[in-house]
Write an enzyme that holds these catalytic residues in place. Structure first.
Site, PDB file in Angstrom:
ATOM      1  N   HIS A  95     -17.814  27.862   1.208  1.00  0.00           N
ATOM      2  CA  HIS A  95     -16.727  27.946   2.407  1.00  0.00           C
ATOM      3  C   HIS A  95     -16.579  29.365   2.484  1.00  0.00           C
ATOM      4  CE1 HIS A  95     -16.126  23.694   4.254  1.00  0.00           C
ATOM      5  NE2 HIS A  95     -16.586  23.517   2.983  1.00  0.00           N
ATOM      6  N   ASP A 154     -14.629  37.155   5.394  1.00  0.00           N
ATOM      7  CA  ASP A 154     -14.208  35.638   5.560  1.00  0.00           C
ATOM      8  C   ASP A 154     -15.566  35.006   5.323  1.00  0.00           C
ATOM      9  OD1 ASP A 154     -12.507  33.328   6.083  1.00  0.00           O
ATOM     10  OD2 ASP A 154     -11.157  34.754   7.431  1.00  0.00           O
TER      11      ASP A 154
HETATM   12  C1  GDG Z   1     -11.661  28.641   4.073  1.00  0.00           C
HETATM   13  C2  GDG Z   1     -12.584  29.873   4.427  1.00  0.00           C
HETATM   14  C3  GDG Z   1     -13.876  29.093   6.488  1.00  0.00           C
HETATM   15  C4  GDG Z   1      -3.507  28.526   9.437  1.00  0.00           C
HETATM   16  N1  GDG Z   1      -2.160  28.816   9.557  1.00  0.00           N
HETATM   17  C5  GDG Z   1      -1.679  27.725   9.670  1.00  0.00           C
HETATM   18  C6  GDG Z   1      -2.653  26.734  10.101  1.00  0.00           C
HETATM   19  N2  GDG Z   1      -3.583  27.333   9.876  1.00  0.00           N
HETATM   20  C7  GDG Z   1      -4.769  26.747   9.969  1.00  0.00           C
HETATM   21  C8  GDG Z   1      -5.663  27.328  10.828  1.00  0.00           C
HETATM   22  C9  GDG Z   1      -7.207  26.912  10.464  1.00  0.00           C
HETATM   23  C10 GDG Z   1      -7.103  26.859   8.845  1.00  0.00           C
HETATM   24  O1  GDG Z   1      -5.756  26.747   8.540  1.00  0.00           O
HETATM   25  C11 GDG Z   1      -7.555  28.356   8.488  1.00  0.00           C
HETATM   26  O2  GDG Z   1      -8.932  28.249   8.481  1.00  0.00           O
HETATM   27  P1  GDG Z   1      -9.971  29.595   8.133  1.00  0.00           P
HETATM   28  O3  GDG Z   1     -11.251  29.205   8.339  1.00  0.00           O
HETATM   29  O4  GDG Z   1      -9.535  30.758   9.234  1.00  0.00           O
HETATM   30  O5  GDG Z   1      -9.564  30.240   6.850  1.00  0.00           O
HETATM   31  P2  GDG Z   1      -9.386  29.481   5.304  1.00  0.00           P
HETATM   32  O6  GDG Z   1      -8.082  28.555   4.928  1.00  0.00           O
HETATM   33  O7  GDG Z   1      -9.446  30.690   4.303  1.00  0.00           O
HETATM   34  O8  GDG Z   1     -10.716  28.582   4.953  1.00  0.00           O
HETATM   35  C12 GDG Z   1     -12.945  30.229   5.812  1.00  0.00           C
HETATM   36  C13 GDG Z   1     -12.978  27.803   6.160  1.00  0.00           C
HETATM   37  O9  GDG Z   1     -12.774  27.574   4.803  1.00  0.00           O
HETATM   38  C14 GDG Z   1     -13.750  26.635   6.650  1.00  0.00           C
HETATM   39  O10 GDG Z   1     -15.151  26.532   6.089  1.00  0.00           O
HETATM   40  O11 GDG Z   1     -13.669  29.392   7.820  1.00  0.00           O
HETATM   41  O12 GDG Z   1     -13.831  31.565   6.055  1.00  0.00           O
HETATM   42  O13 GDG Z   1     -12.012  31.132   4.002  1.00  0.00           O
HETATM   43  O14 GDG Z   1      -7.515  25.670  10.926  1.00  0.00           O
HETATM   44  O15 GDG Z   1      -5.362  26.663  12.141  1.00  0.00           O
HETATM   45  N3  GDG Z   1      -2.353  25.491  10.474  1.00  0.00           N
HETATM   46  C15 GDG Z   1      -1.231  25.135  10.559  1.00  0.00           C
HETATM   47  N4  GDG Z   1      -0.215  25.855  10.489  1.00  0.00           N
HETATM   48  C16 GDG Z   1      -0.096  27.088  10.020  1.00  0.00           C
HETATM   49  O16 GDG Z   1       0.958  27.718   9.950  1.00  0.00           O
HETATM   50  N5  GDG Z   1      -0.793  23.755  11.194  1.00  0.00           N
END
Ligand code: GDG
Length: 470
Positions: free
Chosen positions: A158, A366
């Protein structure tokens, strides 16, 4: 598909409940549809527990069987805090300066992968297809093979894979990459990451290319490819129109009726480029006086891995930047930055995204970044906001109509934010429509189906292939 899908990841979540975090959300979406088993760490740490041991529990959650293992304190600290988040996470995000190459961690990392392999193997049925996720579990297939497991096993990373010479800075990097050859299919988020893997295996591991994206080394053949993860667009659209998101949207619109909102939603992590984003916002206020007293940045930074040192440093840096921006630019009736160091309920996020004219997604690195995709889906197509996206997020390979920025270039990012704020309605609509087309075409189902179809097509290795222990 008649075989059962077995998903393995560090953490598991009940797919009937909403999860926070990119991986958990995506996997819950996948398993809700396919059913099967989800195996991982329970989240429980047993103080004084024996290293390499942990109790296994199973529970049925709708169509999904959840199987979880506890970890002893020693294992947790070495495997999770130490090797996974103190070595692999920083290096894979190009931050060699933050890596703690303490030699003790790797033993714990292996021990937990061996523990998982033992517990998991006992639960596997002959036709199961096993899909392992992320950097915590790179050696899992090798450990399963060492126990005699001949199942079809795929791996999806990921997070980014850095270029070969950066990867080579990890003591034991050859061991890690060799472990990937125990999988039948290895998937990456972007073509860039896949390219790094291809270069690494050919230059460092002297693997022999046998077909498109297929190499032979260490007595095994592995297939690899880019499988960019998508969003459950339908589900997120429903969430956007549900009462909680609508209420949030109306509240934000009311509260900020004279302002233009910019939004950032991130786990508080040094890879997300938060200080650089705040500096770009400060630059916007300095260079473009018309944005003063109108532009308001709402930055959610949800708490994450607070027991890893580098995370406390970034927390302090952010607090001080927000304080100085608000102190220097704010007024009695205007606070430029609303910084929220809390997790916001998922049901409210689409309302916040929709109320914001600009979505700021500016990580330094990312794997993909799902927030960028969520922001777009939550927009009103008749009057959509603009996504300002780092070119170093995997998502930038797909979302070409966003305003792509170099997050290290504070002036350039500020200029892009200004462009986003001033963008005429017609251009906003055109860009949004094209971006939505890409998101619908490449959603989470496309990702999952594509990966599993490719895994199904990999040629099974001859039974009984000797697998050298790592
Ligand atoms: C890894 C990889 C890859 C964030 N703050 C809150 C919240 N979130 C949720 C967002 C989104 C998720 O968390 C974050 O996803 P990302 O993809 O931006 O980043 P990572 O957590 O680092 O994920 C990344 C991912 O895996 C999937 O393969 O895209 O590159 O690093 O869904 O909405 N959710 C809530 N409250 C928050 O304050 N409920």
């Amino acid at each position: 598909m008649s075989s059962r899908l077995v998903v393995v990841s560090n953490r598991v979540a009940d797919p009937r409940k909403t999860a926070a975090g990119g991986l958990a959300v995506a996997l819950a979406d996948v398993l809700k549809n396919t059913g099967g088993m989800w195996f991982g760490w329970s989240g429980k740490i047993v103080e004084g527990g024996a290293p390499g041991e942990g109790e296994l529990r199973t529970q049925q959650a709708g169509p999904v069987k959840l199987a979880t293992v506890d970890l002893s304190r020693e294992d947790h600290d070495a495997y999770y805090l130490g090797y996974s988040n103190g070595v692999l996470w920083p290096v894979f995000h190009y931050r060699l300066d933050l890596a703690d190459f303490d030699t003790g961690y790797i033993a714990g990392y292996r021990r937990v992968n061996q523990l998982f392999a033992r517990k998991l193997q006992a639960l596997l049925k002959p036709d199961d297809i096993v899909w392992v996720h992320d950097y915590h579990l790179i050696p899992l297939a090798a450990e399963l093979r060492a126990l005699g497991c001949n199942h079809r096993i795929g791996f999806f990373l990921h997070i980014p894979l850095p270029p070969p010479l950066m990867l080579a800075a990890i003591p034991g990097h050859d061991w890690l990459i060799r472990a990937l050859f125990a999988y039948d299919l290895v998937g990456f988020q972007s073509n860039a990451d896949f390219g790094h893997f291809a270069r690494y295996v050919e230059s460092e591991a002297h693997a022999v290319p046998v077909d498109e994206g297929r190499w032979r080394a260490f007595g095994r053949t592995v297939q690899a490819g880019a499988f960019p993860i998508g969003l459950d667009v339908e589900e997120f659209t429903l969430l956007t129109h549900a009462p909680e998101a609508r209420e949030m949207h109306e509240r934000m619109k009311r509260e900020y009726s004279r302002r233009r909102l910019l939004v950032g939603v991130d786990r508080l992590d040094y890879s997300k480029g938060l200080p650089q984003r705040l500096r770009a916002f400060r630059e916007l206020l300095t260079k473009f006086p018309e944005s003063r007293s109108t532009a308001t940045l709402v930055q959610i930074a949800s708490p994450s891995r607070e027991d890893v040192d580098a995370y406390t440093d970034i927390l302090h840096e952010l607090e001080s930047l927000c304080g100085s921006i608000n102190g220097n630019f704010g007024d009695l009736d205007w606070m430029p930055v609303r910084y929220i160091h809390r997790t916001v309920a998922r049901a409210r996020l689409p309302g916040l995204y929709r109320a914001s004219r600009v979505g700021l997604v500016t990580p330094l690195r990312d794997g993909m970044n799902l927030v960028a995709k969520e922001y777009l889906v939550a927009q009103n197509p008749e009057d959509p906001g603009v996504l300002v996206l780092s070119r170093f997020a995997g998502a930038a390979e797909q979302l070409r109509e966003a305003l792509l920025v170099n997050p290290y270039d504070v002036e350039g990012t500020a200029a892009a934010i200004q462009l986003a704020l001033a963008m005429p309605l017609e251009e906003r609509r055109e860009r949004h429509e094209l971006l939505m087309r890409a998101l619908r075409q490449h959603d989470v189902h496309w990702w999952c189906d594509g990966f599993l179809a490719a895994l199904g097509k990999t040629m099974a290795e001859e039974k009984g292939t000797p697998w050298l222990r790592l």
